[in-house]
Write a protein that holds these residues in place. Structure first.
Motif, PDB file in Angstrom:
ATOM      1  N   ARG A  55       0.788  -1.237   0.000  1.00 30.48           N
ATOM      2  CA  ARG A  55       0.000   0.000   0.000  1.00 30.48           C
ATOM      3  C   ARG A  55       0.821   1.287   0.000  1.00 30.48           C
ATOM      4  NH1 ARG A  55      -5.306  -1.571   1.478  1.00 30.48           N
ATOM      5  NH2 ARG A  55      -5.920   0.307   0.359  1.00 30.48           N
ATOM      6  N   ASP A  57       4.475   3.772  -0.888  1.00 34.03           N
ATOM      7  CA  ASP A  57       5.676   4.065  -1.666  1.00 34.03           C
ATOM      8  C   ASP A  57       6.699   4.715  -0.735  1.00 34.03           C
ATOM      9  OD1 ASP A  57       4.882   3.201  -4.202  1.00 34.03           O
ATOM     10  OD2 ASP A  57       3.820   5.094  -4.593  1.00 34.03           O
ATOM     11  N   HIS A  67       7.483   6.873   4.138  1.00 39.11           N
ATOM     12  CA  HIS A  67       6.516   6.235   3.234  1.00 39.11           C
ATOM     13  C   HIS A  67       5.246   7.065   3.132  1.00 39.11           C
ATOM     14  CE1 HIS A  67       9.209   2.913   4.117  1.00 39.11           C
ATOM     15  NE2 HIS A  67       8.769   2.361   3.005  1.00 39.11           N
ATOM     16  N   LYS A  70       0.283   4.702  -1.673  1.00 37.81           N
ATOM     17  CA  LYS A  70       0.358   4.691  -3.133  1.00 37.81           C
ATOM     18  C   LYS A  70      -0.822   5.472  -3.714  1.00 37.81           C
ATOM     19  CE  LYS A  70       2.504   0.137  -3.784  1.00 37.81           C
ATOM     20  NZ  LYS A  70       3.753   0.525  -4.427  1.00 37.81           N
ATOM     21  N   CYS A  82      -5.540   8.615  -3.527  1.00 37.88           N
ATOM     22  CA  CYS A  82      -4.821   7.799  -2.536  1.00 37.88           C
ATOM     23  C   CYS A  82      -5.450   6.415  -2.469  1.00 37.88           C
ATOM     24  CB  CYS A  82      -4.923   8.498  -1.178  1.00 37.88           C
ATOM     25  SG  CYS A  82      -4.362   7.502   0.208  1.00 37.88           S
ATOM     26  N   THR A  83      -4.617   5.416  -2.267  1.00 39.95           N
ATOM     27  CA  THR A  83      -5.107   4.037  -2.187  1.00 39.95           C
ATOM     28  C   THR A  83      -6.116   3.842  -1.051  1.00 39.95           C
ATOM     29  OG1 THR A  83      -4.384   1.730  -1.985  1.00 39.95           O
ATOM     30  CG2 THR A  83      -3.142   3.335  -0.736  1.00 39.95           C
TER      31      THR A  83
END
Ligand code: SF4
Length: 169
Positions: A55, A57, A67, A70, A82-83
């Motif tokens: 989930r 990057d 982070h 993704k 956004c995921t």
């Protein structure tokens, strides 16, 4: 006024002043700090490694890697939802990342972004982070009050040694 050392609670008050109806969630996502990784993994009942793999990057700045969720990008686009955006809101609202809570689209947007950068990417215990930040400033990068190099490393001799690569780590 937002400064480098403005407490997180005060910064979060500014970030709440956003009425753009999930615009940020439709176009991007916010950075997680360490606690967020643990909380979100627990909320989703998956391991931190799985969370990172599936989930998130990784993004590096000033020799620090953080982070962010993704994005579901359409072909050829650099942005997308956004995921964790479910079409109406944040599906992990209870544990949303600090970067999302701080926000960056209110009237204080740029300062909020700089506050996060100075407090979570810049690492005053890492000489390489300080060198990269010095390069950023030299090339015209913006900062906040309290973010001047002399305030990040108060010992001038030490600062010069870091900048002259006499102290590598
Ligand atoms: S994690 Fe939640 S608040 Fe943050 S960008 Fe994604 S949907 Fe929006």
């Amino acid at each position: 006024m937002i400064k480098k050392n403005t407490p997180a609670d005060d910064v979060l008050c500014h970030g709440k002043k956003c009425d753009r109806k999930n615009h940020c969630c439709k176009m991007g996502s916010g950075f997680l700090i360490k606690d967020d990784l643990d909380k979100i993994a627990e909320f989703l009942k998956i391991s931190v490694d799985s969370l990172k793999d599936i989930r998130l990057d990784a993004v590096e700045m000033f020799n620090t890697t953080l982070h962010k969720p993704k994005l579901d990008k359409k072909k050829g686009k650099h942005y997308g939802p956004c995921t964790f955006f479910d079409g109406k809101g944040c599906s992990i609202h209870e544990v949303k990342p600090l970067g999302c809570k701080v926000g960056n689209c209110s009237e204080h947007g740029e300062k909020l972004h700089l506050w996060f950068m100075l407090n979570h990417f810049l690492n005053d215990e890492d000489p390489e982070s300080i060198r990269q930040y010095a390069t950023y400033l030299k090339s015209g990068g913006k900062t906040l009050d309290g973010g001047e190099l002399k305030n990040i490393v108060k010992d001038e001799t030490l600062l010069n040694k870091i900048l002259n690569f006499e102290i590598l780590r």
